[in-house]
Design an enzyme around this catalytic site. Structure first.
Site, short mmCIF file in Angstrom:
data_model
loop_
_atom_site.label_atom_id
_atom_site.label_comp_id
_atom_site.label_asym_id
_atom_site.label_seq_id
_atom_site.Cartn_x
_atom_site.Cartn_y
_atom_site.Cartn_z
N ARG A 81 -22.32 -3.16 -8.44
CA ARG A 81 -22.80 -2.36 -6.98
C ARG A 81 -22.72 -3.50 -6.99
O ARG A 81 -23.81 -4.60 -8.04
CB ARG A 81 -23.71 -1.30 -7.04
N ARG A 91 -35.42 -6.21 -4.23
CA ARG A 91 -35.75 -4.39 -4.09
C ARG A 91 -36.69 -3.60 -5.20
O ARG A 91 -37.47 -2.62 -4.65
CB ARG A 91 -34.13 -3.87 -4.68
N ARG A 105 -25.71 -0.69 -15.33
CA ARG A 105 -24.97 0.83 -14.22
C ARG A 105 -23.34 0.04 -13.95
O ARG A 105 -22.69 -0.89 -13.71
CB ARG A 105 -25.90 0.95 -13.21
N LYS A 160 -32.85 8.82 -9.66
CA LYS A 160 -33.10 9.19 -9.15
C LYS A 160 -31.02 10.62 -8.95
O LYS A 160 -30.84 10.98 -8.34
CB LYS A 160 -33.29 9.03 -7.67
N ARG A 164 -38.44 6.73 2.11
CA ARG A 164 -38.35 5.16 1.50
C ARG A 164 -40.04 4.60 1.95
O ARG A 164 -40.30 3.53 1.76
CB ARG A 164 -37.63 4.36 1.47
#
Ligand code: AP5
Length: 245
Positions: A187, A198, A154, A30, A105
């Site tokens: 992160r 998550r 990431r 996203k 969400r």
């Protein structure tokens, strides 16, 4: 990376684009696609995750309330998120459209957004109607194992926000941003145990939005398990097809 010529040729930066929602699991891409779309259409990327992380970093009341929840991988309560988003959507740069990354969400958030857009259409009148039209919703679908690899790899630039992946999209120099040379960071919620939570929160609370938006005929599903350029090409094509640009 540039947007496909066919898409860009029909887009003038002063044209009204309207709201675009990117829907997808953690790691679906996203943020990566939102940045490309935002740049091409010259509309703001509104990432609720980024806004919340900024509040955490600045130690605001919202940040203090959200920190522990985000660290566990749960969703921040709707009320806190909606107060934050309603302020952001009223800023002047949203008047030609905006891209929502990570919002809505929950069904409560989606219903709130519909009411917000309807009210803006009524209040602002015909000149702003298209800017607050019902949103184009792009669902990015990615295989579960691929999501895990993407999140584990990431890294992002704390200075310019560019996103990398040590396995799939590495920077030219290890650990450094290609754009400004800043040291890339990972992160806090990308730890394996938090990622599992998550993904559970996504399945339970966000996936119902696929049905919510399908019924309005404004949902386009794109296979996110393809190279970034191909996902981008299909996302642009969806925006042009469903939207008014
Ligand atoms: P948020 O920041 O929104 O995180 P997320 O939804 O979990 O999504 P991610 O940022 O992890 O992934 P992404 O889809 O943006 O993928 P990316 O482009 O980075 O939310 C964080 C937390 O904030 C939530 O858990 C919650 O607590 C809270 N929150 C936020 N919004 C909320 C809301 N509305 N309500 C309540 N709580 C909220 O890509 C991932 C990796 O894959 C990168 O390394 C990238 O380089 C790579 N990649 C991307 N595309 C490709 C591709 N096509 N091929 C190969 N690699 C790719």
């Amino acid at each position: 990376m540039t947007a496909p010529t066919s898409a860009v040729s029909s887009i003038a930066s002063e044209r009204i684009v309207g709201p675009i929602i990117l829907l997808g699991a953690p790691g679906a891409g996203k943020g990566t696609q939102a940045k490309l779309i935002a740049k091409t259409f010259a509309i703001p990327q509104i990432s609720t995750g980024d806004l919340l992380r900024d509040n955490v970093a600045r130690g605001t009341e919202l940040g203090k309330a959200a920190k522990a929840i985000m660290e566990k991988g749960d969703l921040v309560p709707d009320k806190l998120v909606l107060d934050m988003v309603s302020g952001r959507l009223r800023e002047a740069d949203c008047q030609r459209g905006f891209i929502l990354d990570g919002f809505p969400r929950t069904v409560v958030q989606a219903e709130w957004l519909d009411s917000f857009l309807e009210k803006e259409r009524k209040d602002k009148g015909v000149t702003c109607e298209a800017a607050y039209a019902p949103p184009v919703v792009i669902q990015l679908k990615v295989d579960y194992n691929q999501l895990l690899q993407r999140i584990a790899g990431r890294r992002s630039c704390p200075a310019c926000g560019r996103i990398y992946n040590v396995y799939l999209q590495p920077p030219k120099v290890e650990g450094k941003c290609d754009v400004d040379g800043a040291t890339l960071v990972q992160r806090a919620d990308d730890r394996e145990d938090v990622v599992a939570e998550r993904l559970k929160a996504y399945e339970a609370q966000t996936l119902p939005l696929v049905d919510y938006y399908s019924s309005g005929g404004r949902l386009v599903t794109v296979d996110g398990d393809q190279p970034v350029e191909e996902v981008m090409r299909q996302a642009f094509s969806a925006i042009e097809h469903v939207n008014r640009v």
